[in-house]
Design a protein around this motif. Structure first.
Motif, PDB file in Angstrom:
ATOM      1  N   SER A  20    -131.563  25.598  15.793  1.00 45.15           N
ATOM      2  CA  SER A  20    -132.564  25.904  16.821  1.00 45.15           C
ATOM      3  C   SER A  20    -131.836  26.206  18.137  1.00 45.15           C
ATOM      4  O   SER A  20    -130.621  25.997  18.251  1.00 45.15           O
ATOM      5  CB  SER A  20    -133.534  24.733  17.021  1.00 45.15           C
ATOM      6  N   ASP A  21    -132.569  26.650  19.121  1.00 49.35           N
ATOM      7  CA  ASP A  21    -131.973  26.960  20.425  1.00 49.35           C
ATOM      8  C   ASP A  21    -131.254  25.765  21.045  1.00 49.35           C
ATOM      9  O   ASP A  21    -130.288  25.933  21.775  1.00 49.35           O
ATOM     10  CB  ASP A  21    -133.045  27.445  21.408  1.00 49.35           C
ATOM     11  N   LYS A  22    -131.733  24.546  20.754  1.00 50.14           N
ATOM     12  CA  LYS A  22    -131.167  23.343  21.356  1.00 50.14           C
ATOM     13  C   LYS A  22    -130.110  22.653  20.486  1.00 50.14           C
ATOM     14  O   LYS A  22    -129.566  21.636  20.893  1.00 50.14           O
ATOM     15  CB  LYS A  22    -132.279  22.358  21.697  1.00 50.14           C
ATOM     16  N   ASP A  23    -129.817  23.190  19.321  1.00 48.99           N
ATOM     17  CA  ASP A  23    -128.807  22.589  18.434  1.00 48.99           C
ATOM     18  C   ASP A  23    -127.415  23.081  18.824  1.00 48.99           C
ATOM     19  O   ASP A  23    -126.765  23.835  18.095  1.00 48.99           O
ATOM     20  CB  ASP A  23    -129.109  22.925  16.966  1.00 48.99           C
ATOM     21  N   ILE A  24    -126.955  22.606  19.972  1.00 51.24           N
ATOM     22  CA  ILE A  24    -125.673  23.089  20.507  1.00 51.24           C
ATOM     23  C   ILE A  24    -124.637  21.982  20.645  1.00 51.24           C
ATOM     24  O   ILE A  24    -123.590  22.193  21.245  1.00 51.24           O
ATOM     25  CB  ILE A  24    -125.872  23.766  21.875  1.00 51.24           C
ATOM     26  N   VAL A  25    -124.904  20.818  20.067  1.00 46.41           N
ATOM     27  CA  VAL A  25    -123.971  19.700  20.174  1.00 46.41           C
ATOM     28  C   VAL A  25    -123.121  19.619  18.907  1.00 46.41           C
ATOM     29  O   VAL A  25    -123.643  19.713  17.800  1.00 46.41           O
ATOM     30  CB  VAL A  25    -124.738  18.379  20.370  1.00 46.41           C
ATOM     31  N   ALA A  26    -121.826  19.446  19.083  1.00 44.54           N
ATOM     32  CA  ALA A  26    -120.931  19.141  17.970  1.00 44.54           C
ATOM     33  C   ALA A  26    -120.429  17.717  18.192  1.00 44.54           C
ATOM     34  O   ALA A  26    -120.274  17.278  19.331  1.00 44.54           O
ATOM     35  CB  ALA A  26    -119.768  20.122  17.925  1.00 44.54           C
ATOM     36  N   LEU A  27    -120.206  17.018  17.091  1.00 39.59           N
ATOM     37  CA  LEU A  27    -119.814  15.615  17.187  1.00 39.59           C
ATOM     38  C   LEU A  27    -118.481  15.379  16.491  1.00 39.59           C
ATOM     39  O   LEU A  27    -118.172  16.015  15.492  1.00 39.59           O
ATOM     40  CB  LEU A  27    -120.913  14.742  16.599  1.00 39.59           C
ATOM     41  N   GLN A  28    -117.740  14.443  17.025  1.00 42.17           N
ATOM     42  CA  GLN A  28    -116.398  14.172  16.539  1.00 42.17           C
ATOM     43  C   GLN A  28    -116.418  13.101  15.451  1.00 42.17           C
ATOM     44  O   GLN A  28    -117.019  12.034  15.628  1.00 42.17           O
ATOM     45  CB  GLN A  28    -115.517  13.714  17.697  1.00 42.17           C
ATOM     46  N   CYS A  29    -115.765  13.388  14.351  1.00 42.35           N
ATOM     47  CA  CYS A  29    -115.585  12.397  13.290  1.00 42.35           C
ATOM     48  C   CYS A  29    -114.503  11.423  13.752  1.00 42.35           C
ATOM     49  O   CYS A  29    -113.431  11.837  14.197  1.00 42.35           O
ATOM     50  CB  CYS A  29    -115.150  13.088  12.002  1.00 42.35           C
ATOM     51  N   TYR A  30    -114.784  10.151  13.665  1.00 40.63           N
ATOM     52  CA  TYR A  30    -113.826   9.145  14.124  1.00 40.63           C
ATOM     53  C   TYR A  30    -112.546   9.155  13.286  1.00 40.63           C
ATOM     54  O   TYR A  30    -111.466   8.930  13.808  1.00 40.63           O
ATOM     55  CB  TYR A  30    -114.467   7.763  14.109  1.00 40.63           C
ATOM     56  N   GLN A  31    -112.668   9.469  12.009  1.00 34.80           N
ATOM     57  CA  GLN A  31    -111.487   9.443  11.142  1.00 34.80           C
ATOM     58  C   GLN A  31    -110.542  10.611  11.406  1.00 34.80           C
ATOM     59  O   GLN A  31    -109.356  10.414  11.632  1.00 34.80           O
ATOM     60  CB  GLN A  31    -111.901   9.447   9.673  1.00 34.80           C
ATOM     61  N   CYS A  32    -111.034  11.836  11.396  1.00 40.54           N
ATOM     62  CA  CYS A  32    -110.149  13.003  11.520  1.00 40.54           C
ATOM     63  C   CYS A  32    -110.085  13.563  12.939  1.00 40.54           C
ATOM     64  O   CYS A  32    -109.263  14.432  13.222  1.00 40.54           O
ATOM     65  CB  CYS A  32    -110.551  14.096  10.543  1.00 40.54           C
ATOM     66  N   LYS A  33    -110.970  13.085  13.829  1.00 41.69           N
ATOM     67  CA  LYS A  33    -111.010  13.495  15.236  1.00 41.69           C
ATOM     68  C   LYS A  33    -111.390  14.963  15.448  1.00 41.69           C
ATOM     69  O   LYS A  33    -111.224  15.513  16.521  1.00 41.69           O
ATOM     70  CB  LYS A  33    -109.688  13.210  15.953  1.00 41.69           C
ATOM     71  N   LYS A  34    -111.949  15.610  14.430  1.00 45.27           N
ATOM     72  CA  LYS A  34    -112.391  16.997  14.562  1.00 45.27           C
ATOM     73  C   LYS A  34    -113.866  17.021  14.950  1.00 45.27           C
ATOM     74  O   LYS A  34    -114.649  16.185  14.515  1.00 45.27           O
ATOM     75  CB  LYS A  34    -112.205  17.750  13.241  1.00 45.27           C
ATOM     76  N   TYR A  35    -114.233  18.008  15.768  1.00 45.82           N
ATOM     77  CA  TYR A  35    -115.625  18.202  16.163  1.00 45.82           C
ATOM     78  C   TYR A  35    -116.300  19.113  15.136  1.00 45.82           C
ATOM     79  O   TYR A  35    -115.805  20.200  14.833  1.00 45.82           O
ATOM     80  CB  TYR A  35    -115.716  18.857  17.540  1.00 45.82           C
TER      81      TYR A  35
END
Length: 103
Positions: A20-35
């Motif tokens: 959607s228009d507001k789905d602009i957040v990426a989140l970091q995995c604690y294990q691999c540190k990738k967003y």
């Protein structure tokens, strides 16, 4: 510049699962540190499952605004429902997935 990974639909971190228009957040995995655009994209592309980020690490920045590419602390992310740098609105229904991303 930090970039979101995943099965991306566009360059603002929208993916095939959330776009959607507001789905602009990426989140970091604690294990691999990738967003990643979402935990589902992560789990398809990595050999481990998405590991939630511990909220006691208050100074860490596990959130990436897909609009301006700034990284945010959890408090910055939750404070206004929008990016404190570019004022892009975040999807309020992401809160229903809180347990996937944070612990």
């Amino acid at each position: 510049m930090v970039q979101a990974q995943g099965l991306l639909v566009d360059d603002e971190s929208r993916c095939v699962h959330y776009h959607s228009d507001k789905d602009i957040v990426a989140l970091q995995c604690y294990q691999c540190k990738k967003y990643y655009a979402c935990y589902q994209c992560h789990n398809v592309l990595e050999k481990h499952t998405f590991s939630p980020y511990p909220l006691y690490l208050r100074q860490d920045k596990p959130i990436l605004c897909g609009s301006c590419k700034n990284t945010l602390t959890y408090e910055e992310y939750r404070e206004k429902g929008s990016c404190p740098y570019c004022v892009a609105l975040f999807n309020p229904t992401c809160q229903s997935h809180h347990s996937y991303y944070f612990k």
